[in-house]
Design a protein around this motif. Structure first.
Motif, mmCIF file in Angstrom:
data_model
loop_
_atom_site.group_PDB
_atom_site.id
_atom_site.type_symbol
_atom_site.label_atom_id
_atom_site.label_comp_id
_atom_site.label_asym_id
_atom_site.label_seq_id
_atom_site.Cartn_x
_atom_site.Cartn_y
_atom_site.Cartn_z
ATOM 1 N N GLU A 87 0.831 -1.277 -0.130
ATOM 2 C CA GLU A 87 0.160 0.001 0.123
ATOM 3 C C GLU A 87 0.748 1.306 -0.066
ATOM 4 O O GLU A 87 0.564 2.354 -0.646
ATOM 5 C CB GLU A 87 -0.982 -0.040 1.050
ATOM 6 C CG GLU A 87 -1.901 -1.123 1.198
ATOM 7 C CD GLU A 87 -1.291 -2.484 1.804
ATOM 8 O OE1 GLU A 87 -0.398 -2.512 2.642
ATOM 9 O OE2 GLU A 87 -1.851 -3.362 1.411
ATOM 10 N N HIS A 89 2.648 1.518 -3.365
ATOM 11 C CA HIS A 89 1.805 2.180 -4.396
ATOM 12 C C HIS A 89 1.454 3.778 -4.188
ATOM 13 O O HIS A 89 1.526 4.601 -5.438
ATOM 14 C CB HIS A 89 0.245 1.356 -4.311
ATOM 15 C CG HIS A 89 -0.455 1.882 -5.386
ATOM 16 N ND1 HIS A 89 -0.559 1.595 -6.758
ATOM 17 C CD2 HIS A 89 -1.531 2.560 -5.349
ATOM 18 C CE1 HIS A 89 -1.450 1.861 -7.389
ATOM 19 N NE2 HIS A 89 -2.197 2.553 -6.647
ATOM 20 N N HIS A 90 1.343 4.050 -3.137
ATOM 21 C CA HIS A 90 1.200 5.561 -2.676
ATOM 22 C C HIS A 90 2.568 6.450 -2.914
ATOM 23 O O HIS A 90 2.597 7.353 -3.642
ATOM 24 C CB HIS A 90 0.893 6.007 -1.317
ATOM 25 C CG HIS A 90 0.734 7.394 -0.912
ATOM 26 N ND1 HIS A 90 -0.341 7.965 -1.122
ATOM 27 C CD2 HIS A 90 1.469 8.131 0.022
ATOM 28 C CE1 HIS A 90 -0.048 9.280 -0.872
ATOM 29 N NE2 HIS A 90 0.980 9.314 0.230
#
Length: 181
Positions: free
Chosen positions: A4, A7-8
């Protein structure tokens, strides 16, 4: 990094339409510093072979110029093409946030500029291979990334003036004869 966070993190360094419209200089520089985590091995091999050879031949300043021109211009033009596709309803509006990172445009430009390092007639076989490698994916199922790779290769070819006066072209025939002794 967790998936996560990765990806950010990468999304903020992507040369997508959204980031280019808010932070163009930052993302054009930062996007070239990262690769998709699952595909690093080919880049390491290609970087070692092509970039090292090109930097040695061209010198650091000219090599960086080819890298920068290919990465920046191919990123901007391919994202502009994507924006036109979005506005014409060919691509979804969510494509403004497409993840677009990596050194591949710079690599394509360097691979192409090395055409001028090879003596004629071998140069033409290499040029044909370069154009096929970067042109066929675009012909088979066009994406903005495929367009960017072909553009970057063409930009690398357009960097011919940077290659002038860089020494004798490499002749594979001479290398084979030397190896045979």
């Amino acid at each position: 990094m967790s998936p996560e966070f990765e990806h950010h993190f990468l999304r903020q360094r992507s040369t997508n339409i959204h980031e280019l419209s808010h932070n163009p200089v930052r993302v054009l520089v930062a996007s070239a510093m990262w690769i998709d985590s699952g595909n690093w091995f080919p880049y390491v091999v290609l970087y070692t072979v092509f970039h090292a050879s090109a930097e040695h031949w061209l010198g650091t300043a000219r090599w960086l110029a080819v890298c920068a021109l290919a990465h920046i211009l191919a990123s901007l033009i391919s994202e502009l093409a994507l924006l036109v596709a979005i506005r014409n309803g060919v691509a979804p509006h969510t494509a403004v946030n497409t993840l677009d990172i990596g050194v591949s445009y710079a690599l394509a430009g360097v691979i192409a500029v090395l055409t001028y390092r090879i003596a004629r007639p071998w140069r033409y076989a290499y040029l044909t291979a370069v154009l096929l490698v970067f042109g066929l994916p675009l012909a088979e199922g066009p994406t903005f990334t495929d367009l960017g790779h072909l553009l970057a290769a063409l930009i690398g070819l357009a960097c011919y003036p940077l290659t002038r006066g860089r020494g004798k072209a490499w002749n594979p025939k001479e290398t084979l004869a030397a190896l045979r002794g």
